[in-house]
Scaffold this active site. Structure first.
Site, short mmCIF file in Angstrom:
data_model
loop_
_atom_site.label_atom_id
_atom_site.label_comp_id
_atom_site.label_asym_id
_atom_site.label_seq_id
_atom_site.Cartn_x
_atom_site.Cartn_y
_atom_site.Cartn_z
N ILE A 143 0.86 -1.19 0.00
CA ILE A 143 0.00 0.00 0.00
C ILE A 143 0.89 1.23 0.00
CG2 ILE A 143 -1.82 1.26 1.21
CD1 ILE A 143 -2.67 -1.52 0.19
N CYS A 144 0.48 2.23 -0.78
CA CYS A 144 1.16 3.51 -0.81
C CYS A 144 2.64 3.31 -1.18
CB CYS A 144 0.98 4.20 0.55
SG CYS A 144 1.39 5.95 0.61
N ASN A 145 3.54 4.05 -0.55
CA ASN A 145 4.95 3.91 -0.89
C ASN A 145 5.59 2.69 -0.25
OD1 ASN A 145 4.82 5.13 1.69
ND2 ASN A 145 6.86 6.03 1.45
N THR A 203 1.01 3.13 -6.85
CA THR A 203 1.55 3.58 -5.57
C THR A 203 1.05 4.99 -5.30
OG1 THR A 203 3.58 3.81 -4.25
CG2 THR A 203 3.67 4.54 -6.54
#
Length: 220
Positions: A99-101, A119
């Site tokens: 998830i995300c970075n 991302t």
């Protein structure tokens, strides 16, 4: 199935909790939180902690490897135990989720070359440098790899995986259970649609991540 959620100092809480709140409701799902040491791990704000009850070196395999993001990712990339754990678990996992970075951790582990991923908007260049094919989707699947965009996209990625595991009706029921029918007060645009001035603020905040984490006063 076993869901192993990795925690590291400076993770973003919703990266973890959004997907957790979806996936924990799949019948038969066993969830564990894993970190360097057993105990509380501080989020990026330093005001919230989550309890890890297994260590990285105690895990040999899992069904679902789940890697959140947050400003603590930069330091996590230098955590040999965490990186070894990611490589070890991914080798036999049925699914690997970032998830995300948090996808930067997978990229640094050498797992994203030639893979279609998404991302957080500010981490796209870093993933491209790892050889990933980076898109702007809310969530993306490439084989057993599922990546989510920034923070709240953890819910979307979780629901997508829930449908793959248990069917659309199960995922729809979980979506109803958490009442996830978003209608944000400022519209349903995309990060790319936002004013440059707002993007500049966020980039500045992210560039100061190490200093922000170091300045936290953690009360637990």
């Amino acid at each position: 199935m076993r869901l192993s959620i990795l925690l590291f100092d400076g993770f973003t809480a919703l990266d973890v909790v959004g997907g957790y709140e979806v996936l924990v409701n799949i019948p038969g799902m066993e969830v564990e939180f894993v970190s360097d040491q057993v105990g509380l791990v501080a989020s990026d704000s330093g005001r919230l902690g989550m309890a890890a009850y297994r260590r990285f070196d105690q895990l040999d395999a899992t069904d679902i490897l789940y890697v959140p993001g947050g400003p603590g990712v930069a330091a996590a990339l230098g955590n040999a135990a965490l990186m070894d754990c990611v490589r070890r678990l991914h080798a036999s996992s049925a699914w690997t989720v970032s998830i995300c970075n948090g996808a930067e951790i997978l990229g640094a582990a050498g797992l994203l070359k030639g893979k279609k991923v998404t991302t957080n908007w500010f981490a796209r260049e870093q993933l491209a440098a790892c050889g990933a094919l980076v898109g702007t989707e809310r969530y993306q699947r490439d084989g057993k790899l599922i990546t989510g965009a920034g923070v709240s996209a953890s819910i979307d990625a979780g629901l997508f995986l829930a449908a793959l595991l248990g069917g659309e009706q199960l995922a729809r029921t979980i979506q109803l259970g958490i009442e996830y029918y978003p209608a944000p007060p400022f519209g349903n645009g995309t990060p790319d649609d936002q004013p440059q001035a707002a993007k500049d603020v966020i980039r500045h905040v992210e560039q100061c991540a190490a200093a922000r984490l170091a300045a936290r006063v953690i009360p637990f």
